[in-house]
Design a protein around this motif. Structure first.
Motif, mmCIF file in Angstrom:
data_model
loop_
_atom_site.group_PDB
_atom_site.id
_atom_site.type_symbol
_atom_site.label_atom_id
_atom_site.label_comp_id
_atom_site.label_asym_id
_atom_site.label_seq_id
_atom_site.Cartn_x
_atom_site.Cartn_y
_atom_site.Cartn_z
ATOM 1 N N GLY A 256 -1.914 -3.055 -8.895
ATOM 2 C CA GLY A 256 -2.273 -4.451 -8.641
ATOM 3 C C GLY A 256 -2.315 -5.300 -9.894
ATOM 4 O O GLY A 256 -1.545 -6.228 -10.046
ATOM 5 N N GLY A 257 -3.249 -4.984 -10.795
ATOM 6 C CA GLY A 257 -3.372 -5.768 -12.013
ATOM 7 C C GLY A 257 -2.383 -5.347 -13.078
ATOM 8 O O GLY A 257 -1.717 -4.328 -12.955
ATOM 9 N N ALA A 261 3.969 -4.691 -11.901
ATOM 10 C CA ALA A 261 4.757 -5.270 -10.799
ATOM 11 C C ALA A 261 5.923 -6.089 -11.355
ATOM 12 O O ALA A 261 7.063 -5.968 -10.884
ATOM 13 C CB ALA A 261 3.870 -6.137 -9.905
ATOM 14 N N GLY A 262 5.648 -6.897 -12.371
ATOM 15 C CA GLY A 262 6.693 -7.712 -12.971
ATOM 16 C C GLY A 262 7.744 -6.876 -13.689
ATOM 17 O O GLY A 262 8.933 -7.190 -13.655
ATOM 18 N N ILE A 313 6.396 -11.112 -4.393
ATOM 19 C CA ILE A 313 5.267 -10.218 -4.619
ATOM 20 C C ILE A 313 4.257 -10.574 -3.537
ATOM 21 O O ILE A 313 4.053 -11.751 -3.255
ATOM 22 C CB ILE A 313 4.643 -10.436 -6.018
ATOM 23 C CG1 ILE A 313 5.652 -10.119 -7.120
ATOM 24 C CG2 ILE A 313 3.397 -9.571 -6.204
ATOM 25 C CD1 ILE A 313 5.105 -10.311 -8.533
ATOM 26 N N GLY A 314 3.628 -9.581 -2.947
ATOM 27 C CA GLY A 314 2.666 -9.925 -1.916
ATOM 28 C C GLY A 314 1.717 -8.789 -1.639
ATOM 29 O O GLY A 314 1.885 -7.679 -2.144
ATOM 30 N N GLY A 315 0.694 -9.076 -0.840
ATOM 31 C CA GLY A 315 -0.237 -8.043 -0.424
ATOM 32 C C GLY A 315 0.342 -7.230 0.725
ATOM 33 O O GLY A 315 1.157 -7.738 1.503
ATOM 34 N N TRP A 316 -0.075 -5.968 0.805
ATOM 35 C CA TRP A 316 0.344 -5.121 1.924
ATOM 36 C C TRP A 316 -0.861 -4.326 2.380
ATOM 37 O O TRP A 316 -1.573 -3.742 1.556
ATOM 38 C CB TRP A 316 1.473 -4.177 1.504
ATOM 39 C CG TRP A 316 2.140 -3.477 2.660
ATOM 40 C CD1 TRP A 316 3.249 -3.876 3.324
ATOM 41 C CD2 TRP A 316 1.742 -2.238 3.288
ATOM 42 N NE1 TRP A 316 3.573 -2.989 4.323
ATOM 43 C CE2 TRP A 316 2.660 -1.965 4.325
ATOM 44 C CE3 TRP A 316 0.685 -1.345 3.081
ATOM 45 C CZ2 TRP A 316 2.565 -0.845 5.146
ATOM 46 C CZ3 TRP A 316 0.586 -0.230 3.902
ATOM 47 C CH2 TRP A 316 1.533 0.018 4.921
ATOM 48 N N LEU A 317 -1.085 -4.331 3.668
ATOM 49 C CA LEU A 317 -2.284 -3.708 4.216
ATOM 50 C C LEU A 317 -1.886 -2.988 5.507
ATOM 51 O O LEU A 317 -1.088 -3.487 6.290
ATOM 52 C CB LEU A 317 -3.286 -4.821 4.506
ATOM 53 C CG LEU A 317 -4.757 -4.466 4.654
ATOM 54 C CD1 LEU A 317 -5.286 -3.778 3.400
ATOM 55 C CD2 LEU A 317 -5.552 -5.747 4.919
#
Lengths: 384, 384
Positions: A256-257, A261-262, A313-317
């Motif tokens: 996450g942090g 990701a980038g 980029i996004g959240g996934w749940l």
């Protein structure tokens, strides 16, 4: 209603309460065990894992490392920590509510309603998803029980849902969004090892990103073909090579942090550019996606936009994903988990603890570390 | 083929070249003016705007502020700047190719192929999209010309496509992704003022984010209801209030870098939470989206993930959007632009320059600043 054993009228249940002054308190509450309705059963919980998502509810935004205080023992055990004032806004919705914890678990059906389905479960070992699993007893609808194959222990079935369905959900998301290979970070985790087994079985190319050489070795020993160690000085070029070889354009990131990701998006673009036929000022037209499904690094997420314009980029749940694919597709995933529970979806625990032990200082600091390979199992049926 | 005027065999065209050593060079090349095929026309370009997207091609990743060097005048004018070594990877695809610049423009059809459609355009003023517009002449397919209404000057039609279609594309994207209101940053820009006029006309609630009080005043004078100034100490609470009032859950951000995109998502979540009925540890289930369509702030993008799990950040680009919606829907948007060219879609320019002037030091530093309200128009038919 029939009961396989004498059903006690009350049981202990772990709850997390954020007070208006910013104090978060974990305690064992004595709560009534509701008698089952016709289509319900009562399960004596014998195993419930502490997943990262559980820690999110247990401790919210509290500063565990800096402010943890514990007291009492047995049924009186308590733990508390302070929520920093700047994070209280995110906690506003739960202030004043003592929330039951524990997403999933397994145990023995000790009482059942009159329906044939409920009765058939009596005395059997079942796995459950639905919250409030850090409790001695859980009354629940019969159709929320997954009957475990004969000879399966509660501990073996305790992690039937969160990790297995998340791992399967990643592969399913990859397919539904038209990618042909996938990237996973924190790949040596319980979940990551599971995903590695799924991808080997399904022939899906998987790029595993780990943080240490021994984690890389663990995955290679388990048959992983592409493993990139982010602590290596050649990480970015290793990753670009693996992305070029696999064509992976979707990633699931547990950290996450930070910059990971980038970096993944940047390396995906570099891999695509190395095979591009003509220049476009806006980068390649291939969509590159990173889903953040965890927050092992609670710091800010930061990226340089050096990967063109076709990215997300996004959240996934898990739960919204299951809702999106619908009950039929979700059931197919669950059935696969039941079928392969002792192989593909086997979980390993480093420590089994009681409800009261889960509120002890050293134990809390242990499971809150979320170290790879360290997974705790609460057994609420153990003596306190 | 008929020609309204004598067609010169060659014309000047501005090109941008990145050399392998990292030198980026802008110069005017003398290129052949291809005679039109039956379904083509030759347009004398009389107006071509410098949009932010053009600057991206003109100067790529070069450090203009620190390394700009200019030389020569007239047809010999040249400008160069250095691409920092760490950014050369992103330039790899264009090294060694002198790329023609200028996305859109307008001018007079001075020669036409034999088709009836091409012949009908002869002597008329048309708007063009398709690259290589910073040139004295452009040979182009008849169906890439948008015939401007009689009495429309080239300068009035020069910005028919990029800004108008981008602004319309934002509203269209909002509708297609099921949001009911929208947020725009750098909202006092030419594009932002256009979007404000569209939203007022269409009854779409728009939250305008600007960086200065005078920009806020400009938008309010133009009828904007929700304007938030990011330089104000109450910015975050102003924004949350505007988001609560409008229910906006999608934003288009021109800045790209910095913390703004994350702040927008955080305020969207706060607005949703203020109306939520029950607590969810994963935040609200309403999807919140920010599209980065520009990079006014070239620094890294940074955000704290304090907005739950239902969110996305991604790139947004006009051309892929138009491809996604298909030619029929795209044509409807273009027709609206032509119909409302002097009202909704009017552009204003702060300065009109020749091709050679566009390569002068002070002029380059002017348009590369991308200051709000400062928009340059190249007139390639002006004397050098």
């Amino acid at each position: 209603m029939n009961a396989a054993t004498t059903l006690p009228p009350r049981g202990l249940q772990m709850r997390s309460l954020v007070k208006p002054d910013g104090d978060l308190e974990l305690a064992l509450h004595s709560v009534e065990v509701p008698a089952p309705k016709p289509t319900e059963v009562v399960v004596r919980i014998e195993a419930a894992p502490i997943n990262p998502s559980d820690i999110g509810l247990l401790f919210g935004a509290a500063d565990v490392d800096g402010t943890l205080v514990t007291s009492g023992s047995g049924a009186q055990a308590k733990a508390s920590a302070r929520v920093p004032e700047r994070l209280m806004r995110a906690m506003a919705g739960r202030v004043g509510q003592a929330l039951p914890c524990g997403n999933e678990g397994a145990g023995t059906v000790v009482a059942a309603g009159d329906s044939a389905t409920a009765q058939a479960l009596l005395g059997r070992t079942v796995a459950l998803l639905g919250g409030a699993m850090y409790a001695q007893y859980r009354t629940i609808a019969e159709d929320q029980c997954l009957l475990l194959p004969p000879g399966t222990k509660a501990a073996e079935g305790a992690s039937c849902f969160v990790n297995p369905l998340t791992a399967l959900g990643m592969v399913e998301t990859m397919r539904r969004e038209h990618h042909k290979a996938l990237v996973h970070t924190a790949a040596a985790s319980n979940l990551g090892q599971m995903l590695n087994r799924i991808c080997i079985a399904d022939g899906v190319p998987l790029v595993n990103i780990v943080r240490k050489p021994d984690q890389a070795a663990l995955l290679r020993d388990a048959g992983a073909k592409y493993v990139c160690d982010s602590s290596s000085p050649s990480f970015l070029s290793d990753l670009t090579q693996a992305l070029t070889a696999t064509g992976a354009t979707i990633a699931f990131d547990a950290t996450g942090g930070g910059k990971l990701a980038g970096q993944i998006l940047g390396c995906m673009e570099a891999a695509l550019l190395s095979q591009a036929k003509e220049y476009s000022r806006y980068g390649t037209s291939t969509h590159k996606q990173v889903y953040l499904y965890g927050g092992l690094d609670p710091g800010p997420t930061e990226f340089n936009r050096n990967f063109g314009m076709a990215w997300g980029i996004g959240g996934w749940l898990l739960m919204p994903f299951l809702q999106r694919i619908g009950p039929h597709a979700a059931q197919a995933l669950k059935q696969r988990v039941a079928n392969e529970l002792k192989t593909t979806f086997a979980s390993h625990y480093s420590r089994e603890i009681s409800l009261a032990e889960a509120l002890q200082r050293d134990v809390i600091l242990g499971y809150c570390k979320r170290a790879t390979g360290e997974k705790y199992l609460i057994n609420p049926s153990r003596g306190l």
